[in-house]
Scaffold this motif. Structure first.
Motif, PDB file in Angstrom:
ATOM      1  N   THR A 155       0.826  -1.210   0.000  1.00  0.00           N
ATOM      2  CA  THR A 155       0.000   0.000   0.000  1.00  0.00           C
ATOM      3  C   THR A 155       0.861   1.261   0.000  1.00  0.00           C
ATOM      4  O   THR A 155       1.806   1.377   0.791  1.00  0.00           O
ATOM      5  N   MET A 156       0.518   2.164  -0.900  1.00  0.00           N
ATOM      6  CA  MET A 156       1.218   3.442  -0.945  1.00  0.00           C
ATOM      7  C   MET A 156       0.232   4.586  -0.738  1.00  0.00           C
ATOM      8  O   MET A 156      -0.835   4.611  -1.355  1.00  0.00           O
ATOM      9  N   ALA A 157       0.606   5.542   0.117  1.00  0.00           N
ATOM     10  CA  ALA A 157      -0.126   6.802   0.206  1.00  0.00           C
ATOM     11  C   ALA A 157       0.461   7.758  -0.820  1.00  0.00           C
ATOM     12  O   ALA A 157       1.680   7.914  -0.900  1.00  0.00           O
ATOM     13  N   MET A 158      -0.417   8.357  -1.619  1.00  0.00           N
ATOM     14  CA  MET A 158       0.038   9.299  -2.658  1.00  0.00           C
ATOM     15  C   MET A 158      -0.509  10.666  -2.295  1.00  0.00           C
ATOM     16  O   MET A 158      -1.679  10.980  -2.526  1.00  0.00           O
ATOM     17  N   ILE A 159       0.374  11.471  -1.701  1.00  0.00           N
ATOM     18  CA  ILE A 159      -0.058  12.786  -1.204  1.00  0.00           C
ATOM     19  C   ILE A 159       0.387  13.856  -2.190  1.00  0.00           C
ATOM     20  O   ILE A 159       1.589  14.060  -2.400  1.00  0.00           O
ATOM     21  N   GLY A 160      -0.573  14.501  -2.800  1.00  0.00           N
ATOM     22  CA  GLY A 160      -0.329  15.384  -3.938  1.00  0.00           C
ATOM     23  C   GLY A 160      -0.680  14.606  -5.191  1.00  0.00           C
ATOM     24  O   GLY A 160       0.003  13.647  -5.548  1.00  0.00           O
ATOM     25  N   ASN A 161      -1.773  14.983  -5.839  1.00  0.00           N
ATOM     26  CA  ASN A 161      -2.286  14.183  -6.954  1.00  0.00           C
ATOM     27  C   ASN A 161      -2.206  14.945  -8.269  1.00  0.00           C
ATOM     28  O   ASN A 161      -3.088  14.876  -9.114  1.00  0.00           O
ATOM     29  N   GLY A 162      -1.111  15.670  -8.432  1.00  0.00           N
ATOM     30  CA  GLY A 162      -0.893  16.467  -9.637  1.00  0.00           C
ATOM     31  C   GLY A 162      -0.283  15.658 -10.772  1.00  0.00           C
ATOM     32  O   GLY A 162      -0.483  14.443 -10.871  1.00  0.00           O
ATOM     33  N   ALA A 163       0.493  16.349 -11.595  1.00  0.00           N
ATOM     34  CA  ALA A 163       0.977  15.785 -12.857  1.00  0.00           C
ATOM     35  C   ALA A 163       1.837  14.530 -12.685  1.00  0.00           C
ATOM     36  O   ALA A 163       1.920  13.696 -13.580  1.00  0.00           O
ATOM     37  N   GLN A 164       2.497  14.385 -11.539  1.00  0.00           N
ATOM     38  CA  GLN A 164       3.396  13.244 -11.346  1.00  0.00           C
ATOM     39  C   GLN A 164       2.694  12.010 -10.775  1.00  0.00           C
ATOM     40  O   GLN A 164       3.248  10.908 -10.814  1.00  0.00           O
ATOM     41  N   SER A 165       1.521  12.196 -10.207  1.00  0.00           N
ATOM     42  CA  SER A 165       0.979  11.177  -9.306  1.00  0.00           C
ATOM     43  C   SER A 165       0.693   9.839  -9.972  1.00  0.00           C
ATOM     44  O   SER A 165       1.048   8.777  -9.425  1.00  0.00           O
ATOM     45  N   GLU A 166       0.068   9.836 -11.140  1.00  0.00           N
ATOM     46  CA  GLU A 166      -0.247   8.557 -11.789  1.00  0.00           C
ATOM     47  C   GLU A 166       1.028   7.797 -12.148  1.00  0.00           C
ATOM     48  O   GLU A 166       1.083   6.567 -12.044  1.00  0.00           O
ATOM     49  N   GLU A 217      -5.634  10.100   6.613  1.00  0.00           N
ATOM     50  CA  GLU A 217      -6.430   8.986   6.118  1.00  0.00           C
ATOM     51  C   GLU A 217      -5.683   8.240   4.999  1.00  0.00           C
ATOM     52  O   GLU A 217      -5.674   7.006   4.953  1.00  0.00           O
ATOM     53  N   ALA A 218      -5.036   9.008   4.122  1.00  0.00           N
ATOM     54  CA  ALA A 218      -4.296   8.380   3.020  1.00  0.00           C
ATOM     55  C   ALA A 218      -3.177   7.490   3.547  1.00  0.00           C
ATOM     56  O   ALA A 218      -2.815   6.477   2.939  1.00  0.00           O
ATOM     57  N   MET A 219      -2.631   7.861   4.696  1.00  0.00           N
ATOM     58  CA  MET A 219      -1.468   7.129   5.213  1.00  0.00           C
ATOM     59  C   MET A 219      -1.847   5.894   6.027  1.00  0.00           C
ATOM     60  O   MET A 219      -0.956   5.122   6.403  1.00  0.00           O
ATOM     61  N   GLU A 220      -3.129   5.699   6.250  1.00  0.00           N
ATOM     62  CA  GLU A 220      -3.547   4.536   7.048  1.00  0.00           C
ATOM     63  C   GLU A 220      -3.132   3.233   6.376  1.00  0.00           C
ATOM     64  O   GLU A 220      -3.538   2.936   5.247  1.00  0.00           O
ATOM     65  N   GLY A 221      -2.308   2.464   7.041  1.00  0.00           N
ATOM     66  CA  GLY A 221      -1.896   1.159   6.520  1.00  0.00           C
ATOM     67  C   GLY A 221      -0.871   1.206   5.402  1.00  0.00           C
ATOM     68  O   GLY A 221      -0.511   0.172   4.838  1.00  0.00           O
ATOM     69  N   LEU A 245      -5.091   8.017  -2.217  1.00  0.00           N
ATOM     70  CA  LEU A 245      -4.825   9.342  -2.774  1.00  0.00           C
ATOM     71  C   LEU A 245      -5.312  10.447  -1.847  1.00  0.00           C
ATOM     72  O   LEU A 245      -6.385  10.365  -1.272  1.00  0.00           O
ATOM     73  N   TYR A 246      -4.501  11.514  -1.768  1.00  0.00           N
ATOM     74  CA  TYR A 246      -4.973  12.729  -1.100  1.00  0.00           C
ATOM     75  C   TYR A 246      -4.339  13.959  -1.755  1.00  0.00           C
ATOM     76  O   TYR A 246      -3.155  13.966  -2.090  1.00  0.00           O
ATOM     77  N   ASP A 247      -5.161  14.981  -1.918  1.00  0.00           N
ATOM     78  CA  ASP A 247      -4.694  16.282  -2.409  1.00  0.00           C
ATOM     79  C   ASP A 247      -5.555  17.352  -1.749  1.00  0.00           C
ATOM     80  O   ASP A 247      -6.730  17.110  -1.477  1.00  0.00           O
ATOM     81  N   ILE A 248      -4.975  18.518  -1.492  1.00  0.00           N
ATOM     82  CA  ILE A 248      -5.802  19.595  -0.916  1.00  0.00           C
ATOM     83  C   ILE A 248      -6.938  19.954  -1.883  1.00  0.00           C
ATOM     84  O   ILE A 248      -7.965  20.457  -1.469  1.00  0.00           O
ATOM     85  N   ASP A 249      -6.725  19.690  -3.167  1.00  0.00           N
ATOM     86  CA  ASP A 249      -7.774  19.946  -4.161  1.00  0.00           C
ATOM     87  C   ASP A 249      -8.436  18.624  -4.546  1.00  0.00           C
ATOM     88  O   ASP A 249      -7.821  17.800  -5.225  1.00  0.00           O
ATOM     89  N   GLY A 285      -5.338  -1.477 -12.731  1.00  0.00           N
ATOM     90  CA  GLY A 285      -5.057  -2.715 -11.990  1.00  0.00           C
ATOM     91  C   GLY A 285      -4.527  -2.481 -10.587  1.00  0.00           C
ATOM     92  O   GLY A 285      -3.880  -3.367 -10.021  1.00  0.00           O
ATOM     93  N   VAL A 286      -4.784  -1.301 -10.037  1.00  0.00           N
ATOM     94  CA  VAL A 286      -4.499  -1.060  -8.616  1.00  0.00           C
ATOM     95  C   VAL A 286      -5.796  -0.644  -7.943  1.00  0.00           C
ATOM     96  O   VAL A 286      -6.675  -0.037  -8.568  1.00  0.00           O
ATOM     97  N   ASN A 287      -5.913  -0.990  -6.648  1.00  0.00           N
ATOM     98  CA  ASN A 287      -7.053  -0.513  -5.868  1.00  0.00           C
ATOM     99  C   ASN A 287      -6.800   0.933  -5.492  1.00  0.00           C
ATOM    100  O   ASN A 287      -5.769   1.244  -4.884  1.00  0.00           O
ATOM    101  N   VAL A 288      -7.730   1.805  -5.867  1.00  0.00           N
ATOM    102  CA  VAL A 288      -7.557   3.222  -5.605  1.00  0.00           C
ATOM    103  C   VAL A 288      -8.555   3.657  -4.537  1.00  0.00           C
ATOM    104  O   VAL A 288      -9.751   3.394  -4.651  1.00  0.00           O
ATOM    105  N   VAL A 289      -8.048   4.292  -3.485  1.00  0.00           N
ATOM    106  CA  VAL A 289      -8.918   4.847  -2.442  1.00  0.00           C
ATOM    107  C   VAL A 289      -8.671   6.353  -2.370  1.00  0.00           C
ATOM    108  O   VAL A 289      -7.529   6.789  -2.179  1.00  0.00           O
ATOM    109  N   SER A 290      -9.726   7.114  -2.588  1.00  0.00           N
ATOM    110  CA  SER A 290      -9.608   8.577  -2.489  1.00  0.00           C
ATOM    111  C   SER A 290      -9.880   8.987  -1.054  1.00  0.00           C
ATOM    112  O   SER A 290     -10.892   8.594  -0.479  1.00  0.00           O
ATOM    113  N   CYS A 291      -8.954   9.785  -0.502  1.00  0.00           N
ATOM    114  CA  CYS A 291      -9.043  10.104   0.936  1.00  0.00           C
ATOM    115  C   CYS A 291      -9.267  11.597   1.144  1.00  0.00           C
ATOM    116  O   CYS A 291      -8.935  12.424   0.295  1.00  0.00           O
TER     117      CYS A 291
END
Lengths: 345, 345
Positions: free
Chosen positions: B140-151, B198-202, B168-172, B187-193
């Protein structure tokens, strides 16, 4: 090429073919005269320029350099290589391309071939300096070294300084023959000479432009009379000089940018604190150029990034409204800047 | 385009459009996996690289940088700008292009868009470092900042490290929605937080990739539990940091190139002699990576020229035999190298 994306992302590109068309449409002499004016304007704004030293990557056989600069509004850099052995392999010793970008957005605004453009700007700079330093009314130039730069030098001095006679010499007579043939219809009297001494007879201006990557002595002390202007092009990297130290010590030396010229120019033979004059100060009237008839003035030309910047800006302005460029799809510009990944789908 | 001159002077050019086609023909995950291998091979040859510092030209609103390097056989550089305000004007914050040249001749061998390629190489490098440092079996990875690099980051960690869940988490929230939509069929499970916590849980891996050009604190001390790997992308220039100093001091810090990272990375908050580990040494097995379960490993990513070099070489190899490039008439190549002027007639 197909253009799917926003015009914001297009970069105007001047190919070699289009540079040739551009120069021919303007005329090489007019091009260099106008470029000399542009260079002088930029040199007069000297303090505005970010004078980053060039970044050189040396190998056993050559060097690759990046020469960046900026005036705060535009940013430019040139990529240039120097590989003397290339000639034997049918390649250019020097090839170059350049880029101009907008400081405010960081977006490139011009990509251009710069092999031809460098020859043109080098000659424009030489002639501009000649106009400031050569004896008034100079009519004759000795052109020692008749390689790739020689015709550009001769034409620029004709256009900018009113030179009427060029006296050619090269250790390879074929190079002299090539240069003479290229200048046949140029409106200058061309004399092909058998020795450097013969080429220098009656010349008020002596241009040296030889290409050996080693300490060479193209001009020895006893060859150089008083009162001339020396335009030394070929001594332009560490280990590469053209002129005897004694000639330098008899001359007043003028340079583009002392920290660079002390490493790369003919004055690398002299102590680090040897007095030299900045050309931008001469152009602004803040330093003296030629002060008397017997003075030898010496331009230790190495080529500075500001000259390339002037050339890039000049070309950018000149292609406006012409067909002498293409649009290059070089910058990713998704409709939503945060959706770079979306471009892949 | 018409090609009048020798093939020696053609420079293969990969446009944005062709880069998209190339990536899609290979597949983004495979592309980044292969590129991670290429980067690791180059990092293992660390001492061969000419590690010139990048040359930056700063203005009030942004920076333009040239990042050159060479392994003695090939020479590469990247032009890259960073203008955070560009987004508001519908322009990219970062655009880039790159060039690869042959050291032996100095001739360019590839010119390519590098905005997309930089996102791909940054993600490939992150995932490569993650493979070395993240807890074994991380899912599991937390992705904080969901801009141009995130995917790119999410897919690279899936491909290289076997990540199955991204949070995923972003202020926007619109950025999170964009990222989630782009990853829908990946092919990844995506959870929007709704919060970073919350994004960092687990999450065993925490990737931060935010873009504010200021000292920000995306990760505070109490948010970060023991045992995680932090992949900090966004703190990458002077004045721009993402992580609280206390988090850094609890972590073992791994960097690309200490002299650069100390200026540009999150560790600019720490003293100049604060101990860090070179990633090339970890990759060669000459330095320890993760040593125990409670250790926090911290990759202070700033992006180094060697990674761009690896990417340029990878693309150069991959376009061979494809139609995903054009030939650019960028280098003047007269049949007689001494007759540059003859090209004008």
């Amino acid at each position: 090429m197909e253009f799917k994306f926003s015009p914001l992302a297009y970069v105007p590109f001047v190919s070699v073919e289009n540079m040739i068309k551009l120069v021919n449409s303007i005329g090489a002499e007019t091009f260099m005269s106008e470029l000399a004016v542009a260079i002088e304007e930029d040199f007069k704004r000297w303090e505005l320029f970010d004078k980053t030293p060039r970044v050189a990557s040396h190998s056993d056989v050559g060097v690759i350099e990046l020469m960046p600069t900026s005036d705060g509004e535009m940013y430019g850099f040139k990529y240039v290589n120097g590989h003397p052995k290339n000639t034997k392999e049918g390649l250019q010793t020097v090839t170059a391309f350049g880029l101009l970008a907008d400081v405010d957005s960081g977006y490139p605004k011009l990509l251009t071939e710069m092999t031809l453009l460098t020859a043109l700007r080098t000659a424009a700079m030489s002639a501009l300096v000649g106009r400031h330093l050569a004896p008034k009314g100079s009519k004759t130039m000795a052109m020692i070294g008749n390689g790739a730069q020689s015709e550009f030098q001769c034409l620029a001095f004709k256009a900018v300084c009113g030179i009427e006679n060029v006296r050619l010499y090269d250790i390879d007579p074929a190079a002299t023959a090539k240069c003479a043939a290229n200048l046949k219809s140029a409106g200058v009297n061309v004399v092909s000479c058998k020795t450097a001494e013969e080429a220098m007879e009656g010349a008020e201006i002596i241009t040296t432009c030889t290409a050996d990557k080693q300490y060479a002595t193209i001009l020895t002390d006893n060859m150089v009379g008083d009162g001339v202007h020396i335009n030394a092009i070929g001594g332009d990297c560490p280990g590469k000089t053209e002129v005897a130290e004694a000639v330098l010590r008899r001359s007043d030396i003028f340079v583009e940018y002392p920290p660079q010229t002390r490493i790369e120019g003919d004055i690398q033979q002299l102590p680090d604190d040897y007095p030299v004059t900045d050309l931008w100060q001469v152009m602004r009237g803040e330093a003296e150029g030629r002060t008397h008839d017997r003075q030898i003035t010496f331009f230790d030309s190495v080529g500075f990034a500001v000259e390339d910047f002037s050339a890039l800006k000049y070309v950018r302005a000149k292609i406006e409204g012409t067909e002498f460029f293409e649009h290059l799809d070089m910058l990713a510009d998704p409709s939503d800047p945060r959706d770079l990944f979306g471009m892949l789908s």
